[in-house]
Design a protein around this motif. Structure first.
Motif, short mmCIF file in Angstrom:
data_model
loop_
_atom_site.label_atom_id
_atom_site.label_comp_id
_atom_site.label_asym_id
_atom_site.label_seq_id
_atom_site.Cartn_x
_atom_site.Cartn_y
_atom_site.Cartn_z
N CYS A 46 82.66 57.25 33.28
CA CYS A 46 81.68 56.53 32.92
C CYS A 46 81.35 55.58 33.40
CB CYS A 46 81.16 55.60 30.91
SG CYS A 46 80.72 56.16 30.12
N HIS A 47 82.78 55.10 34.04
CA HIS A 47 83.01 54.11 35.02
C HIS A 47 82.13 55.57 36.44
CE1 HIS A 47 84.72 50.32 34.13
NE2 HIS A 47 84.96 51.36 33.24
N ALA A 48 82.91 56.62 36.20
CA ALA A 48 82.00 57.14 37.76
C ALA A 48 81.15 57.97 37.80
CB ALA A 48 83.09 59.02 37.35
N ASN A 49 80.16 57.50 36.81
CA ASN A 49 78.94 58.19 35.60
C ASN A 49 78.39 59.96 35.81
OD1 ASN A 49 76.50 55.87 38.13
ND2 ASN A 49 78.15 55.65 36.29
N ASP A 50 79.43 60.50 35.46
CA ASP A 50 79.83 61.81 34.99
C ASP A 50 79.43 62.11 33.82
OD1 ASP A 50 80.43 64.72 34.81
OD2 ASP A 50 82.42 64.39 35.49
N ALA A 51 78.57 62.34 33.79
CA ALA A 51 77.89 62.93 31.89
C ALA A 51 77.95 63.86 31.67
CB ALA A 51 75.73 63.01 32.20
N ALA A 52 78.70 65.41 31.80
CA ALA A 52 79.29 66.79 31.58
C ALA A 52 80.31 66.26 31.14
CB ALA A 52 79.50 67.20 32.70
N THR A 53 81.31 65.26 32.27
CA THR A 53 82.52 65.07 31.74
C THR A 53 82.43 64.05 30.48
OG1 THR A 53 83.75 65.22 33.86
CG2 THR A 53 84.63 64.82 32.71
N VAL A 54 81.48 63.11 30.33
CA VAL A 54 82.04 62.17 29.52
C VAL A 54 81.39 62.82 28.08
CG1 VAL A 54 80.01 60.13 28.04
CG2 VAL A 54 80.34 59.98 30.75
N ILE A 55 80.43 64.20 27.83
CA ILE A 55 80.30 64.39 26.75
C ILE A 55 81.25 65.32 26.68
CG2 ILE A 55 78.78 66.82 26.03
CD1 ILE A 55 76.60 65.92 27.46
N LYS A 56 81.79 66.26 27.53
CA LYS A 56 82.55 66.50 26.52
C LYS A 56 84.69 65.72 26.31
CE LYS A 56 80.81 70.95 27.66
NZ LYS A 56 81.51 71.42 28.69
N GLU A 57 83.96 64.34 26.42
CA GLU A 57 85.26 63.69 25.97
C GLU A 57 84.59 63.08 24.68
OE1 GLU A 57 88.21 62.88 27.09
OE2 GLU A 57 87.61 64.68 27.82
N VAL A 58 83.13 62.94 24.50
CA VAL A 58 82.51 62.67 23.07
C VAL A 58 82.99 63.48 21.51
CG1 VAL A 58 80.46 61.99 21.94
CG2 VAL A 58 81.00 60.78 24.41
N LEU A 59 82.77 64.94 22.47
CA LEU A 59 82.52 66.21 21.90
C LEU A 59 84.36 66.28 20.71
CD1 LEU A 59 80.50 68.80 23.38
CD2 LEU A 59 79.73 67.01 21.34
N GLN A 60 85.35 65.75 22.34
CA GLN A 60 86.32 66.13 21.59
C GLN A 60 87.29 64.83 20.15
OE1 GLN A 60 90.20 67.46 21.21
NE2 GLN A 60 89.13 68.25 22.81
N LEU A 61 86.52 63.81 21.12
CA LEU A 61 86.38 62.31 20.10
C LEU A 61 85.98 63.54 18.46
CD1 LEU A 61 86.75 59.66 18.93
CD2 LEU A 61 84.95 59.13 19.31
N LEU A 81 93.15 65.99 22.59
CA LEU A 81 93.46 64.38 21.12
C LEU A 81 93.20 65.28 19.43
CD1 LEU A 81 92.73 61.07 21.43
CD2 LEU A 81 90.69 61.55 20.86
N GLU A 82 92.48 66.05 19.52
CA GLU A 82 92.62 66.59 17.90
C GLU A 82 93.41 66.71 17.17
OE1 GLU A 82 90.37 70.08 15.52
OE2 GLU A 82 90.41 70.29 17.76
N ASP A 83 94.79 67.63 18.48
CA ASP A 83 95.85 67.96 18.31
C ASP A 83 97.06 67.30 17.94
OD1 ASP A 83 95.53 70.97 18.17
OD2 ASP A 83 95.84 70.63 20.71
N PHE A 84 96.90 65.95 18.80
CA PHE A 84 97.69 64.27 18.86
C PHE A 84 97.35 64.19 17.00
CE2 PHE A 84 98.55 64.66 23.01
CZ PHE A 84 99.87 64.82 22.85
#
Length: 505
Positions: free
Chosen positions: A301-316, A271-274
Motif C-alpha cells: 500500500c505504501h507503494a500504491n501497488d494495487a495488484a500486490t495488495v490484493i494478493k497479500e489480502v488473499l493470502q491472509l 503465511l498460510e503454511d506458517f
C-alpha cells in the motif's frame, strides 16, 4: 389529583431505575458468564482498512464477471465492529504505536514498542498474559519477526529501530513458536536513524557495523530455541516440538517473505503454511494464543501497488481459512479475531479519471510486485550507458500489460508521456526520497518508473490512492467464537487488548 400525579411520577422513576439496574446486571452477567476461550487467533492485516479487503472482493467478483463482490472468508464472520487508531502523540498512527495499543491495551507514542508514551515503563501484552495463564504462544508474520507489529507482543524497547535489542527480547520471551521472516540486524543495529523510515519497508541497504555484537540467533539457541530455515526442516516439524523459530527459506527485502505474487508454491513457505504449522505445534490441553500478521499489505500500500495488495489480502484470507477449519472442530473453545493496525495509502474504490467505471479484472495482468519490477529497472540502469525508453515500455507491457490493446490496456498520450518522463528520471539516478522534493507527490519514496506503472494500472482498474503513508481511517474488526460479541460496535484500538485480557481473566 396532584397527589395521584405525584405518585405516578414516583412509580415511573422507580420503573426506569429498575430497568436500568436490570440492564446493567444483565450486561455485567453477560460479560462475566462469557467463557474463557481456550484457543485464540488474532490476525492483523498491517495497513489493511475496509478498502483493502473490499478491493480484493471486488477483484474476485470481476474475475467471475460480476459487478458485485465475492466475499472473503474473514468478511463473512458474524460479529463486526470498528475501532479508532490514533497514537498518544499523533492522529495518524504508526505500526509500533498501533501494535502496542492492540497488544497491551494502552496508547503510546510513535515508534515505541511495548512501552508507555514516555518510553519509561514496559507494558504487558495480551500474549504475555496468555503465557502466564499457561497458554502456548505463537507469533507469525510475513515480514521480519522483529518488525514493529510482532515485536509489540513480546518486546519492550524505546524505538522500533532497535532491531537487535528486540531480537534479544524475542528469545527472552519464552514463547513457543515464532515464524515468518528473519532477524533484520542479528549482530547489532549500528547507528539508529529514526528518520530512515524506508528501511522499515524493506528498502535501502543496512549500515555496516563497526563492532559486531553476539549474534541474536545464537543467543536464541543458547536459550533453548531451535532455528529452522529450510523447507524440509519446516515440513519435518511435528506436534511436541517446542521453542521453534522458523524462518522462510527464501527472504526478500527487509528479511521478509517474498510477496505472494512473487512466491513459488513449490519452494516458498506462505503465511498460510506458517499458520497451519503453528496450529499443529501449539495445540495442547491448556490452549494457545497465536498472533498472525499479514505485514506486507502495508508495504504494498505504501507503494500504491494495487495488484500486490490484493494478493497479500488473499493470502491472509487463506491463513484465516486454516483457523476457521480449526474452529469448526472446536467451536465452543475458539475465538478468532481479524483486525488491522491502521490503513495505508488512502486506497479508494474509485478514481476521478475513471468517473463511475471500474475494471478490477485488469489487475490480473500484473505478474510481479513493484519490488521485483523496481529491481529489473535498477539492473537495466546499471547495465547500459544509453537507456532506451522503448525497452522500458516493453518491460511495462510484459509485466503490467500496459500498452496491450488486446487486454484493453491501451495507453493514451498522457499516460504514455507519464511513463516516458518517469523512465527518464529512473535512468538518470537511483531515486532518493525527500518530502521537499517537487516530485514527491508523483513518486513518493519509490522508483519513478515503477510507481508510475502501478498508478496507471490502478487508475485503469478504477482505484485511487491519496497517500504513500498511513491514514487515520477507523479499522474494521471481524470475529467469531467464544467472546466474539465483545468486539462489536465502535471503540478504540486499546479496547481490543483490554477485552481480550478480560476474557483471559
Amino acid at each position: 389529583m396532584s397527589k395521584t400525579i405525584f405518585n405516578l411520577r414516583i412509580w415511573f422513576v422507580a420503573i426506569i431505575l429498575l430497568i436500568a439496574s436490570s440492564a446493567k446486571v444483565n450486561a455485567d452477567n453477560s460479560s462475566e458468564n462469557t467463557k474463557t476461550p481456550k484457543y485464540i487467533f488474532f490476525f492483523i492485516g498491517d495497513g489493511m482498512g475496509l478498502s483493502q479487503a473490499n478491493t480484493a472482493e471486488a477483484y474476485l467478483g470481476a474475475l467471475n464477471k460480476s459487478n458485485g463482490i465475492k466475499r472473503l472468508n474473514f468478511t463473512t464472520l458474524p460479529n463486526q465492529g470498528f475501532y479508532t487508531t490514533y497514537a498518544s502523540d499523533r492522529f495518524i498512527t504508526g505500526s509500533a504505536a498501533a501494535g502496542t495499543a492492540l497488544s497491551s491495551g494502552e496508547k503510546t507514542s510513535i515508534s515505541t514498542i511495548g512501552m508507555d508514551a514516555k518510553r519509561q515503563k514496559p507494558l504487558k501484552s495480551v500474549a504475555e498474559v496468555a503465557k502466564e495463564k499457561g497458554y502456548k504462544v505463537g507469533i507469525v508474520t510475513s515480514v521480519s519477526i522483529d518488525h514493529a507489529t510482532p515485536a509489540s507482543f513480546y518486546a519492550h524497547q524505546p524505538t522500533r529501530n532497535m532491531y537487535y535489542d528486540i531480537s534479544l527480547d524475542l528469545s527472552k520471551s519464552g514463547f513457543n513458536y515464532f515464524a515468518g521472516g528473519g532477524f533484520k540486524h542479528p549482530e547489532g543495529d549500528g547507528k539508529i536513524d529514526e528518520n530512515n523510515t524506508m528501511a522499515n519497508f524493506g528498502m535501502g541497504a543496512d549500515q555496516k557495523l563497526a563492532k559486531k555484537k553476539p549474534n541474536s540467533l545464537e543467543v536464541a539457541k543458547a536459550r533453548g530455541y531451535t532455528i529452522i530455515n529450510t523447507l524440509d526442516d519446516f515440513k519435518a516439524l511435528q506436534k511436541g516440538d517446542d521453542k521453534i523459530i522458523s524462518i522462510a527459506p527464501r527472504l526478500a527485502g527487509g528479511k521478509s517473505l517474498p510477496y505472494s505474487i512473487d512466491q513459488d508454491e513449490k519452494t516458498d513457505i506462505s503465511l498460510e503454511d506458517f499458520t497451519r504449522k503453528g496450529i499443529e505445534l501449539l495445540d495442547n490441553k491448556k490452549g494457545f494464543f497465536m498472533m498472525i500478521e499479514a505485514g506486507k499489505i502495508d508495504w504494498a500500500c505504501h507503494a500504491n501497488d494495487a495488484a500486490t495488495v490484493i494478493k497479500e489480502v488473499l493470502q491472509l484470507d487463506k491463513a484465516v481459512s486454516a483457523a476457521l477449519e480449526f474452529y469448526k472442530k472446536h467451536p465452543k473453545e475458539t475465538l478468532i479475531l481479524i483486525g488491522g493496525d491502521h490503513e495505508t495509502g488512502g486506497m479508494a474504490l474509485g478514481f476521478s479519471g475513471s468517473h463511475y467505471q471500474s475494471a478490477f479484472s485488469l489487475l490480473q495482468n500484473q505478474n510481479l510486485s513493484y519490488e521485483k519490477f523496481a529491481q529489473l529497472v535498477k539492473e537495466y540502469r546499471e547495465s547500459t550507458k544509453q537507456p532506451d525508453v522503448n525497452y522500458g515500455l516493453e518491460l511495462v507491457k510484459k509485466h503490467f500489460g500496459l500498452g496491450n490493446e488486446e487486454k484493453n490496456l491501451k495507453l493514451n498520450e498522457f499516460e504514455l508521456q507519464q511513463l516516458k518522463d518517469a523512465f527518464e528520471k529512473s535512468m538518470i539516478y537511483e531515486y532518493k526520497m525527500s518530502k521537499d522534493d517537487q516530485f514527491y507527490l508523483l513518486y513518493g519514496s519509490y522508483d519513478p518508473f515503477t510507481v508510475t506503472a502501478c498508478h496507471i494500472l490502478s487508475q485503469k482498474a478504477g482505484i485511487g490512492w491519496t497517500s504513500f503513508s498511513h491514514t487515520a481511517s477507523p479499522i474494521p474488526i471481524r470475529s467469531i467464537g467464544v467472546g466474539a460479541e465483545q468486539f462489536t460496535g465502535f471503540f478504540d484500538n486499546t479496547d481490543v487488548s483490554k477485552r481480550l485480557k478480560k476474557l483471559l481473566e
